[in-house]
Each structure stands twice: as C-alpha cells, then as structure tokens.
Design a protein around this motif. Structure first.
Motif, PDB file in Angstrom:
ATOM      1  N   SER A   1       0.862  -1.170   0.000  1.00  0.00           N
ATOM      2  CA  SER A   1       0.000   0.000   0.000  1.00  0.00           C
ATOM      3  C   SER A   1       0.905   1.228   0.000  1.00  0.00           C
ATOM      4  N   ASN A   2       0.355   2.352  -0.361  1.00  0.00           N
ATOM      5  CA  ASN A   2       1.162   3.568  -0.557  1.00  0.00           C
ATOM      6  C   ASN A   2       2.023   3.946   0.644  1.00  0.00           C
ATOM      7  N   ASN A   3       1.544   3.691   1.860  1.00  0.00           N
ATOM      8  CA  ASN A   3       2.291   4.118   3.042  1.00  0.00           C
ATOM      9  C   ASN A   3       3.522   3.252   3.330  1.00  0.00           C
ATOM     10  N   LEU A   4       3.685   2.115   2.646  1.00  0.00           N
ATOM     11  CA  LEU A   4       4.851   1.248   2.868  1.00  0.00           C
ATOM     12  C   LEU A   4       5.643   1.013   1.576  1.00  0.00           C
ATOM     13  N   ILE A   5       5.593   1.950   0.665  1.00  0.00           N
ATOM     14  CA  ILE A   5       6.257   1.797  -0.632  1.00  0.00           C
ATOM     15  C   ILE A   5       7.762   1.575  -0.477  1.00  0.00           C
ATOM     16  N   ASN A   6       8.337   2.048   0.632  1.00  0.00           N
ATOM     17  CA  ASN A   6       9.773   1.882   0.870  1.00  0.00           C
ATOM     18  C   ASN A   6      10.169   0.435   1.147  1.00  0.00           C
ATOM     19  N   LEU A   7       9.195  -0.461   1.297  1.00  0.00           N
ATOM     20  CA  LEU A   7       9.508  -1.866   1.568  1.00  0.00           C
ATOM     21  C   LEU A   7       9.614  -2.729   0.309  1.00  0.00           C
ATOM     22  N   ILE A   8       9.306  -2.172  -0.858  1.00  0.00           N
ATOM     23  CA  ILE A   8       9.400  -2.939  -2.105  1.00  0.00           C
ATOM     24  C   ILE A   8      10.826  -3.470  -2.250  1.00  0.00           C
ATOM     25  N   ASN A   9      10.925  -4.749  -2.572  1.00  0.00           N
ATOM     26  CA  ASN A   9      12.187  -5.488  -2.758  1.00  0.00           C
ATOM     27  C   ASN A   9      12.936  -5.786  -1.461  1.00  0.00           C
ATOM     28  N   LYS A  10      12.354  -5.471  -0.313  1.00  0.00           N
ATOM     29  CA  LYS A  10      12.986  -5.838   0.960  1.00  0.00           C
ATOM     30  C   LYS A  10      12.745  -7.325   1.196  1.00  0.00           C
ATOM     31  N   LYS A  11      13.752  -7.989   1.747  1.00  0.00           N
ATOM     32  CA  LYS A  11      13.651  -9.429   2.018  1.00  0.00           C
ATOM     33  C   LYS A  11      12.704  -9.697   3.187  1.00  0.00           C
ATOM     34  N   LEU A  12      12.051 -10.850   3.122  1.00  0.00           N
ATOM     35  CA  LEU A  12      11.128 -11.271   4.175  1.00  0.00           C
ATOM     36  C   LEU A  12      11.878 -11.810   5.382  1.00  0.00           C
ATOM     37  N   ASP A  13      11.306 -11.614   6.552  1.00  0.00           N
ATOM     38  CA  ASP A  13      11.788 -12.214   7.783  1.00  0.00           C
ATOM     39  C   ASP A  13      11.614 -13.738   7.687  1.00  0.00           C
ATOM     40  N   LYS A  14      12.488 -14.493   8.323  1.00  0.00           N
ATOM     41  CA  LYS A  14      12.420 -15.966   8.286  1.00  0.00           C
ATOM     42  C   LYS A  14      11.064 -16.480   8.778  1.00  0.00           C
ATOM     43  N   LYS A  15      10.477 -15.788   9.739  1.00  0.00           N
ATOM     44  CA  LYS A  15       9.163 -16.181  10.274  1.00  0.00           C
ATOM     45  C   LYS A  15       8.099 -16.158   9.166  1.00  0.00           C
ATOM     46  N   ILE A  16       8.138 -15.143   8.328  1.00  0.00           N
ATOM     47  CA  ILE A  16       7.155 -15.042   7.246  1.00  0.00           C
ATOM     48  C   ILE A  16       7.429 -16.086   6.171  1.00  0.00           C
ATOM     49  N   ILE A  17       8.688 -16.361   5.888  1.00  0.00           N
ATOM     50  CA  ILE A  17       9.023 -17.413   4.919  1.00  0.00           C
ATOM     51  C   ILE A  17       8.488 -18.760   5.403  1.00  0.00           C
TER      52      ILE A  17
ATOM     53  N   ASN B   1      -2.011 -11.797  18.163  1.00  0.00           N
ATOM     54  CA  ASN B   1      -2.887 -11.346  19.237  1.00  0.00           C
ATOM     55  C   ASN B   1      -2.306 -10.155  19.987  1.00  0.00           C
ATOM     56  N   ASN B   2      -1.028  -9.870  19.746  1.00  0.00           N
ATOM     57  CA  ASN B   2      -0.340  -8.769  20.406  1.00  0.00           C
ATOM     58  C   ASN B   2       0.407  -7.959  19.359  1.00  0.00           C
ATOM     59  N   LEU B   3       0.782  -6.734  19.737  1.00  0.00           N
ATOM     60  CA  LEU B   3       1.631  -5.947  18.852  1.00  0.00           C
ATOM     61  C   LEU B   3       2.929  -6.702  18.621  1.00  0.00           C
ATOM     62  N   GLU B   4       3.374  -6.735  17.371  1.00  0.00           N
ATOM     63  CA  GLU B   4       4.612  -7.426  17.022  1.00  0.00           C
ATOM     64  C   GLU B   4       5.468  -6.514  16.176  1.00  0.00           C
ATOM     65  N   LYS B   5       6.765  -6.741  16.228  1.00  0.00           N
ATOM     66  CA  LYS B   5       7.709  -6.058  15.344  1.00  0.00           C
ATOM     67  C   LYS B   5       8.315  -7.113  14.433  1.00  0.00           C
ATOM     68  N   ILE B   6       8.195  -6.882  13.131  1.00  0.00           N
ATOM     69  CA  ILE B   6       8.794  -7.790  12.157  1.00  0.00           C
ATOM     70  C   ILE B   6       9.706  -6.964  11.276  1.00  0.00           C
ATOM     71  N   LYS B   7      10.890  -7.524  10.991  1.00  0.00           N
ATOM     72  CA  LYS B   7      11.888  -6.824  10.182  1.00  0.00           C
ATOM     73  C   LYS B   7      11.793  -7.232   8.720  1.00  0.00           C
ATOM     74  N   PHE B   8      11.924  -6.244   7.863  1.00  0.00           N
ATOM     75  CA  PHE B   8      12.049  -6.437   6.433  1.00  0.00           C
ATOM     76  C   PHE B   8      13.376  -5.775   6.076  1.00  0.00           C
ATOM     77  N   ASN B   9      14.426  -6.591   5.939  1.00  0.00           N
ATOM     78  CA  ASN B   9      15.805  -6.096   5.835  1.00  0.00           C
ATOM     79  C   ASN B   9      16.092  -5.240   7.055  1.00  0.00           C
ATOM     80  N   ASP B  10      16.311  -3.956   6.843  1.00  0.00           N
ATOM     81  CA  ASP B  10      16.682  -3.054   7.928  1.00  0.00           C
ATOM     82  C   ASP B  10      15.502  -2.235   8.460  1.00  0.00           C
ATOM     83  N   VAL B  11      14.295  -2.500   7.971  1.00  0.00           N
ATOM     84  CA  VAL B  11      13.109  -1.748   8.385  1.00  0.00           C
ATOM     85  C   VAL B  11      12.244  -2.628   9.282  1.00  0.00           C
ATOM     86  N   GLU B  12      11.949  -2.128  10.471  1.00  0.00           N
ATOM     87  CA  GLU B  12      11.125  -2.867  11.427  1.00  0.00           C
ATOM     88  C   GLU B  12       9.744  -2.213  11.488  1.00  0.00           C
TER      89      GLU B  12
END
Length: 172
Positions: free
Chosen positions: A85-101, A113-124
C-alpha cells in the motif's frame, strides 16, 4: 559472469546437481522453479517468480483495500516484498523475515494477538499482523500481509486478496 570454480557432470538423463552451498547463497529452496536462458554458448539458470506477472494487480489490490479499511498491506513472492500500500512503498524489494518465509513454506495462516515487530531487511514494522499464503495450483508462491494499528481480524480481507491473485496466476 562470476566463476565459482565448481564443475559437475551431466548424468545420463541430462541432469546436473547445483551444489548445496550455491543454492544456499542464492536462496534457492527445494522444489522451486528455475528459468533456463541461453546466451551464446552459456546456459543461465535464474529463479522463477510467478508473482511478478501479477505486480500491477497486486499494487491495485493493496491500495484499494488499504483505503477501505485503513490498514497497511504487503504482498510478497517467496522471498521479498513485491507490492505494498502507498504508506509502505519503501519496503518494495525488501527481504522477508524468516518467520514469514515459514508461513509461506508451511501454508500457514497467522493472526497476531499482540503488537509485534517484524523486520524487512533493515526496516522494522510494528503492528498487529494478519498473514495469508498465496497458493497457486499446489504451490505456495507468496503471502499477503495486513498490518493494523488496532487488534482486529483482517484475515478475510487477506484471504480475498490471496484468492484473487492465485486465480489470476492460475489463469495467466
């Protein structure tokens, strides 16, 4: 072209084994498809991404749905973000976290069920995550991720996006 110093024989059925170390370095997983190209006297193997044929559709779906329900949406192939979506355009081509893979590989639907932080390369990114794999034919080829600021169930929206993309890929 970079030489690896590795040589392999072609067996009687025309097969060649790509060494494990090379597969690991290039993140080629068992069962993935490779495209075969010819360039003069070279044979070039390249990872095949089914999702890239649907990038325009996935971009439109991200923006339409995120405008309706005020969430952030990411769509990936098997290893990186291809649409957002437009607000996360900076994440295009960022690698997925192992959890998502793992969600892709295991074809697992996930709702945090809780707030989580997931990393996409260097962006959390912090939020509540709703994750649905994209299944085309029998292959898990990517994932739809909906990230919200409030705990709410957006799995159905992610499933709808996933289904539209999988149908487009099966047809196209």
């Amino acid at each position: 072209m970079k030489s690896t110093g590795v040589t392999r024989k072609i067996d009687e059925l025309g097969r060649v084994v790509i060494p494990k170390e090379i597969r690991r370095n290039l993140e080629i997983r068992d069962g993935e498809n490779l495209e075969i190209f010819i360039d003069n006297d070279s044979v070039i193997l390249k990872k095949h991404y089914q999702m890239h044929s649907s990038e325009e559709l996935s971009n439109k779906l991200c923006n339409i749905v995120s405008n309706i329900i005020d969430v952030s949406i990411l769509i990936s192939d098997q290893e990186k973000i291809i649409s957002s979506s437009n607000n996360l355009i900076n994440l295009i081509n960022k690698k997925l976290d192992k959890k998502i893979i793992e969600f892709i590989d295991n074809r697992e639907i996930y709702e945090s069920n809780n707030l989580e932080k997931i990393k996409f390369n260097d962006v959390e990114i912090e939020g509540y995550y709703n994750i649905v794999p994209i299944i085309s034919s029998t292959d898990s080829i990517g994932v739809v991720i909906i990230i919200s600021k409030m705990k709410d169930n957006y799995i159905k929206y992610a499933e709808i996006i996933s289904k539209i993309l999988s149908e487009k890929i099966d047809i196209g």
